[in-house]
Design an enzyme around this catalytic site. Structure first.
Site, mmCIF file in Angstrom:
data_model
loop_
_atom_site.group_PDB
_atom_site.id
_atom_site.type_symbol
_atom_site.label_atom_id
_atom_site.label_comp_id
_atom_site.label_asym_id
_atom_site.label_seq_id
_atom_site.Cartn_x
_atom_site.Cartn_y
_atom_site.Cartn_z
ATOM 1 C CG HIS A 48 -8.119 -1.221 2.480
ATOM 2 N ND1 HIS A 48 -8.659 -2.182 3.247
ATOM 3 C CD2 HIS A 48 -6.664 -1.760 2.259
ATOM 4 C CE1 HIS A 48 -7.815 -3.293 3.370
ATOM 5 N NE2 HIS A 48 -6.640 -3.070 2.906
ATOM 6 C CB SER A 49 -14.772 0.342 2.694
ATOM 7 O OG SER A 49 -14.873 1.636 2.570
ATOM 8 C CD GLU B 253 -7.789 -4.355 0.025
ATOM 9 O OE1 GLU B 253 -6.857 -4.134 -0.448
ATOM 10 O OE2 GLU B 253 -8.243 -5.224 0.784
ATOM 11 C CG HIS C 24 -1.883 -1.113 1.182
ATOM 12 N ND1 HIS C 24 -2.451 -1.776 -0.078
ATOM 13 C CD2 HIS C 24 -2.562 -1.729 2.174
ATOM 14 C CE1 HIS C 24 -3.410 -2.652 0.339
ATOM 15 N NE2 HIS C 24 -3.676 -2.759 1.454
HETATM 16 C C1 GAL Z 1 -4.779 -5.591 2.340
HETATM 17 C C2 GAL Z 1 -3.652 -6.489 2.361
HETATM 18 C C3 GAL Z 1 -3.730 -7.337 3.815
HETATM 19 C C4 GAL Z 1 -3.329 -6.234 4.794
HETATM 20 C C5 GAL Z 1 -4.434 -5.427 4.713
HETATM 21 C C6 GAL Z 1 -4.357 -4.047 5.728
HETATM 22 O O1 GAL Z 1 -5.165 -4.945 1.108
HETATM 23 O O2 GAL Z 1 -3.956 -7.556 1.250
HETATM 24 O O3 GAL Z 1 -2.662 -8.264 3.777
HETATM 25 O O4 GAL Z 1 -2.127 -5.659 4.618
HETATM 26 O O5 GAL Z 1 -4.581 -4.811 3.545
HETATM 27 O O6 GAL Z 1 -4.315 -4.465 6.850
#
Ligand code: GAL
Length: 351
Positions: free
Chosen positions: A178-179, A314, A105
């Site tokens: 990222h909801s 996502e 991210h």
């Molecule tokens: C997701 C990712 C997970 C975790 C989460 C955030 O997109 O695939 O492994 O990191 O975000 O905590």
């Protein structure tokens, strides 16, 4: 439409909270910290309001738990980039290796943690436009990038999120929201019994550590990743299948077949509340993440959150696509406007 203070972020910024509401009483709250969705409230089958996304009551908690990304806008590149390195135009750029030697991210200076500006509020069409500038090399990526997030609540209870980005150099653009959804209500515990359907026949398997794609695109048929028909999320989450074991549940990218058009990517359903989610995107993939790493802690209104208390959908380019010529590339040209749309629409089962 309401605009109020959400409180200070502890770094000298006053964070704002914007509320959009439609004629049905459906309501969303958006924070300028990370252009995040803080709440999404909808009437359940008994007429009671249910807030179906996890979150916090103040900006400081969002920064304290920044590795969770509740409701956040994630970029410039959501998901993983192997070895935290990317080559663009023959130049190698170093990123922050914040996840087992890889970039996840886009690291701790990501746009998820910036205080965004309110650029426009349009009462008559129920939308708000937030913007931020991601400076050249701040996250390691080239180019000064302007990012715009538009949140619109429509009369059919759809939250339409549109991302637009433009950079002055060729660079990576892969933005997502990222909801964390729990259709029984954010404070109601595990989501194992809620049903999910994905509009994907294939997924990208990952290696044993670091969740980096192997490069294969495999059929879901005959595996616990098969959600082509409605299935309880918990039904096969602990199956003796290496992909779900590696991730401690679902944390996988599914290949969509929308050809770049806005189409259904998923549906989810909660019998107890009668709340049904329809999710749409024009992106090539969607990461199903079942909140495997949500540690036990306190969220909105004192709610107790823990592992698997929510699921995320996502929309994205495939993880580590910058290193896989067989995946659609998220590297975009200088001056090009890149647009990604995600729609989360709520309805009642019988609607
Ligand atoms: C997701 C990712 C997970 C975790 C989460 C955030 O997109 O695939 O492994 O990191 O975000 O905590």
């Amino acid at each position: 439409m309401q605009r109020e203070s959400f409180g200070p972020d502890g770094r000298g910024n006053e964070i704002e909270l914007i509320t959009l509401e439609n004629a049905n009483g459906t309501q969303v709250k958006i924070s300028t910290l990370g252009a995040s969705l803080v709440s999404f409230s909808f009437k359940d089958k008994t007429g009671a309001m249910r807030d179906v996304v996890l979150g916090y009551d103040d900006p400081a908690s969002y920064l304290e738990h920044r590795d969770i990304y509740f409701g956040a806008t994630v970029g410039r590149c959501s998901n993983r980039i192997a070895d935290a390195k990317v080559t663009i135009g023959g130049v190698e750029y170093e990123l922050e290796a914040n996840s087992e030697g890889h970039s996840l991210h886009s690291g701790s200076k990501g746009i998820s943690f910036l205080a965004w500006n309110v650029e426009r509020i349009e009462e008559s069409e129920n939308f708000v436009v937030l913007t931020c500038v991601s400076p050249h090399l701040e996250q390691g990526f080239p180019g000064n990038m302007l990012v715009k997030a538009t949140y619109q609540l429509t009369d059919d209870d759809a939250l339409r999120i549109t991302y637009e980005a433009i950079s002055d150099k060729d660079t990576v653009v892969n933005l997502t929201n990222h909801s964390y959804f729990n259709l029984a209500g954010h404070d109601s515990g595990a989501i194992d019994g809620q049903k999910l359907k994905l509009y994907a026949k294939k997924y990208t398997p990952v290696g044993p550590v670091g969740s980096i794609p192997t490069g294969e695109i495999l059929p879901v048929a005959g595996t616990p990743l098969d959600f082509t028909e409605f299935k309880e999320i918990g039904k096969e989450i602990d199956a003796d299948f290496e992909q779900v074991k590696y991730a401690g549940g679902y944390d996988h990218n599914f290949a969509l077949e929308n050809g770049g058009e806005l189409e259904l990517m998923a549906e989810a359903d909660c019998q107890e509340t009668g709340i049904h989610l329809y999710a749409y995107t024009n992106c090539p993939g969607v990461q199903l993440y079942t909140g495997n790493f949500i540690g036990a802690h306190t969220g909105k209104g004192g709610a107790q959150y823990g592992p698997r208390h929510a699921f995320c959908l996502e929309s994205q380019y495939f993880p580590d696509a910058v290193h896989h010529p067989e995946f659609l590339s998220p590297i975009r040209k200088a001056g090009e406007v890149c647009t990604a749309i995600t729609v989360f629409r709520l309805a009642l089962d019988n609607a």
